[in-house]
Write a protein that holds these residues in place. Sequence first.
Motif, PDB file in Angstrom:
ATOM      1  N   ALA A   1     142.376 -27.341   7.648  1.00 28.72           N
ATOM      2  CA  ALA A   1     143.336 -27.333   6.538  1.00 28.72           C
ATOM      3  C   ALA A   1     143.414 -25.911   5.965  1.00 28.72           C
ATOM      4  CB  ALA A   1     142.961 -28.382   5.497  1.00 28.72           C
ATOM      5  N   ASP A   2     143.283 -25.754   4.639  1.00 25.15           N
ATOM      6  CA  ASP A   2     143.382 -24.437   4.020  1.00 25.15           C
ATOM      7  C   ASP A   2     142.041 -23.725   3.892  1.00 25.15           C
ATOM      8  OD1 ASP A   2     146.150 -24.699   3.668  1.00 25.15           O
ATOM      9  OD2 ASP A   2     145.888 -25.710   1.730  1.00 25.15           O
ATOM     10  N   SER A   3     140.964 -24.348   4.379  1.00 22.34           N
ATOM     11  CA  SER A   3     139.630 -23.751   4.253  1.00 22.34           C
ATOM     12  C   SER A   3     139.420 -22.645   5.268  1.00 22.34           C
ATOM     13  CB  SER A   3     138.558 -24.825   4.463  1.00 22.34           C
ATOM     14  OG  SER A   3     138.669 -25.853   3.508  1.00 22.34           O
ATOM     15  N   ASP A   4     138.668 -21.616   4.872  1.00 20.84           N
ATOM     16  CA  ASP A   4     138.298 -20.555   5.801  1.00 20.84           C
ATOM     17  C   ASP A   4     137.394 -21.110   6.903  1.00 20.84           C
ATOM     18  OD1 ASP A   4     139.715 -18.748   4.285  1.00 20.84           O
ATOM     19  OD2 ASP A   4     137.945 -18.016   3.194  1.00 20.84           O
ATOM     20  N   ILE A   5     137.232 -20.317   7.942  1.00 18.39           N
ATOM     21  CA  ILE A   5     136.482 -20.813   9.101  1.00 18.39           C
ATOM     22  C   ILE A   5     134.992 -20.916   8.814  1.00 18.39           C
ATOM     23  CG2 ILE A   5     138.182 -19.893  10.719  1.00 18.39           C
ATOM     24  CD1 ILE A   5     136.119 -17.691  11.390  1.00 18.39           C
ATOM     25  N   GLY A   6     134.351 -21.779   9.572  1.00 21.47           N
ATOM     26  CA  GLY A   6     132.904 -21.870   9.649  1.00 21.47           C
ATOM     27  C   GLY A   6     132.501 -21.808  11.107  1.00 21.47           C
ATOM     28  N   ALA A   7     131.194 -21.817  11.348  1.00 22.33           N
ATOM     29  CA  ALA A   7     130.663 -21.668  12.699  1.00 22.33           C
ATOM     30  C   ALA A   7     130.270 -23.017  13.284  1.00 22.33           C
ATOM     31  CB  ALA A   7     129.450 -20.746  12.688  1.00 22.33           C
ATOM     32  N   ILE A   8     130.533 -23.174  14.576  1.00 23.56           N
ATOM     33  CA  ILE A   8     130.042 -24.323  15.335  1.00 23.56           C
ATOM     34  C   ILE A   8     129.421 -23.816  16.627  1.00 23.56           C
ATOM     35  CG2 ILE A   8     130.735 -26.286  16.767  1.00 23.56           C
ATOM     36  CD1 ILE A   8     132.505 -27.224  14.556  1.00 23.56           C
ATOM     37  N   GLU A   9     128.203 -24.252  16.871  1.00 23.92           N
ATOM     38  CA  GLU A   9     127.555 -24.074  18.169  1.00 23.92           C
ATOM     39  C   GLU A   9     127.449 -25.439  18.819  1.00 23.92           C
ATOM     40  OE1 GLU A   9     123.207 -22.819  20.064  1.00 23.92           O
ATOM     41  OE2 GLU A   9     123.709 -22.233  18.002  1.00 23.92           O
ATOM     42  N   GLU A  10     127.992 -25.588  20.016  1.00 20.32           N
ATOM     43  CA  GLU A  10     127.899 -26.880  20.698  1.00 20.32           C
ATOM     44  C   GLU A  10     126.961 -26.741  21.881  1.00 20.32           C
ATOM     45  OE1 GLU A  10     129.247 -28.587  23.651  1.00 20.32           O
ATOM     46  OE2 GLU A  10     129.487 -26.652  24.634  1.00 20.32           O
ATOM     47  N   ARG A  11     126.182 -27.836  22.102  1.00 19.01           N
ATOM     48  CA  ARG A  11     125.156 -27.782  23.126  1.00 19.01           C
ATOM     49  C   ARG A  11     124.930 -29.188  23.702  1.00 19.01           C
ATOM     50  NH1 ARG A  11     119.673 -26.084  20.551  1.00 19.01           N
ATOM     51  NH2 ARG A  11     120.851 -24.162  20.149  1.00 19.01           N
ATOM     52  N   ASP A  12     125.088 -29.321  25.015  1.00 16.55           N
ATOM     53  CA  ASP A  12     124.690 -30.538  25.739  1.00 16.55           C
ATOM     54  C   ASP A  12     125.411 -31.787  25.263  1.00 16.55           C
ATOM     55  OD1 ASP A  12     122.842 -29.002  27.197  1.00 16.55           O
ATOM     56  OD2 ASP A  12     121.296 -29.284  25.669  1.00 16.55           O
ATOM     57  N   ASN A  13     126.694 -31.667  24.897  1.00 17.84           N
ATOM     58  CA  ASN A  13     127.487 -32.827  24.517  1.00 17.84           C
ATOM     59  C   ASN A  13     128.254 -33.363  25.725  1.00 17.84           C
ATOM     60  OD1 ASN A  13     127.182 -32.691  21.455  1.00 17.84           O
ATOM     61  ND2 ASN A  13     127.909 -30.625  21.938  1.00 17.84           N
TER      62      ASN A  13
ATOM     63  N   ALA B   1     134.004 -30.764  11.525  1.00 20.11           N
ATOM     64  CA  ALA B   1     134.679 -29.542  11.093  1.00 20.11           C
ATOM     65  C   ALA B   1     133.704 -28.685  10.300  1.00 20.11           C
ATOM     66  CB  ALA B   1     135.897 -29.868  10.231  1.00 20.11           C
ATOM     67  N   SER B   2     133.671 -27.392  10.623  1.00 21.80           N
ATOM     68  CA  SER B   2     132.846 -26.430   9.896  1.00 21.80           C
ATOM     69  C   SER B   2     133.763 -25.408   9.244  1.00 21.80           C
ATOM     70  CB  SER B   2     131.876 -25.728  10.851  1.00 21.80           C
ATOM     71  OG  SER B   2     131.076 -24.783  10.158  1.00 21.80           O
ATOM     72  N   THR B   3     133.619 -25.229   7.924  1.00 25.63           N
ATOM     73  CA  THR B   3     134.506 -24.343   7.171  1.00 25.63           C
ATOM     74  C   THR B   3     133.718 -23.541   6.140  1.00 25.63           C
ATOM     75  OG1 THR B   3     135.036 -25.879   5.355  1.00 25.63           O
ATOM     76  CG2 THR B   3     136.306 -26.122   7.388  1.00 25.63           C
ATOM     77  N   MET B   4     134.386 -22.551   5.564  1.00 28.86           N
ATOM     78  CA  MET B   4     133.863 -21.772   4.439  1.00 28.86           C
ATOM     79  C   MET B   4     132.481 -21.171   4.742  1.00 28.86           C
ATOM     80  SD  MET B   4     136.405 -21.915   2.509  1.00 28.86           S
ATOM     81  CE  MET B   4     135.693 -20.915   1.214  1.00 28.86           C
ATOM     82  N   GLY B   5     132.337 -20.652   5.961  1.00 27.42           N
ATOM     83  CA  GLY B   5     131.088 -19.998   6.331  1.00 27.42           C
ATOM     84  C   GLY B   5     129.949 -20.939   6.640  1.00 27.42           C
ATOM     85  N   GLY B   6     130.226 -22.224   6.730  1.00 30.16           N
ATOM     86  CA  GLY B   6     129.193 -23.159   7.141  1.00 30.16           C
ATOM     87  C   GLY B   6     128.755 -22.916   8.573  1.00 30.16           C
TER      88      GLY B   6
END
Length: 323
Positions: A268-280, A242-247
């Motif tokens: 949960a209640d945390s703001d969004i963060g970024a996820i880049e997924e690659r080759d999973n 999980a990525s949150t709070m601008g992570g």
Amino acid sequence: MRTEHPKTPSARALGAGGAALGAAALALGLLGVPGSASAAVGSPQGWASQNGGTTGGEGGDTVTVSSESEFLDALEGDGPQVIEVSGSIDISGMNDVPSDTTIIGLDGAEITGGGLDISGVSNVIVQNIAFSGWDDDAINIQEGSTNIWIDHNSFTDGYDGAVDTKRESDFVTVSWNHFFDHEKTSLVGHSDGHTEDEGHLRVTFHHNFYDGTGSRHPRVRFGNPVHVFNNYYLDNAEYGVASTMGGGVLVEGNYFEGVDNPTHTGYADSDIGAIEERDNVYDGSGEPETGGGDVAAIPYAYDLDPAEDVPAIVSGGAGPGNI
């Protein structure tokens, strides 16, 4: 591509060599007495290789400990040191680890009941130890600690986090660990309100086996980039990453098996963060959530195993006795 495993003399070298060293120390009655210098096996990939690298107690005295009192006394030491753990040691609470320290288990080493507080220090390695039943966290990295390498350990049946990184800590690698029969594995970031973590919390997670654990593999706040590569996720009850709070998290070359929620952008209640997924690989798993912003570039070189090979590589190589 081939992963460059931590530069080891041979597989399971520590198991044989460590057992011999421990036996020799026992025979000579030297447990708890400083001896000749030794060091961790290999060197870290990822963030712990940056900022001057992570060498732990290399070049310092070595002490072998087999009881709680010997272990706690060793943690009071100054200067570079290698603490070799022999057998099973039961501790309680959180116990401070000084800078420039390697804590390395001999064959079959265990720490039960309590945990290690890596707080406001730098250059620490923890390797080849089975942690269980901790009453707070097993390993808590906090208060601006830097250059920390947590490698080839196992974690099971504890109270709270297994390996948490928070409060402005940085340059951390968590590699080749086996997490099982436990709920919360790795928190990155103290809380939504601890904005001081922005610009810190750069952590690499690679070749870990998340074996039926629940959540936080990891759960990230603020850290960007956090690099999650070549881990094996098996039957994780709640979610994978999980990525949150601008992570910002790069999720790369991992194998998710039986994981309904491989990744979350926001939780949960945390703001969004970024996820880049690659080759999973998503084997019997749900669709990953991605997007949420930009993930910063990874600045270091690394070798990536093909994701389809990860279950065999990681299940056979993670945890104590495999370095």
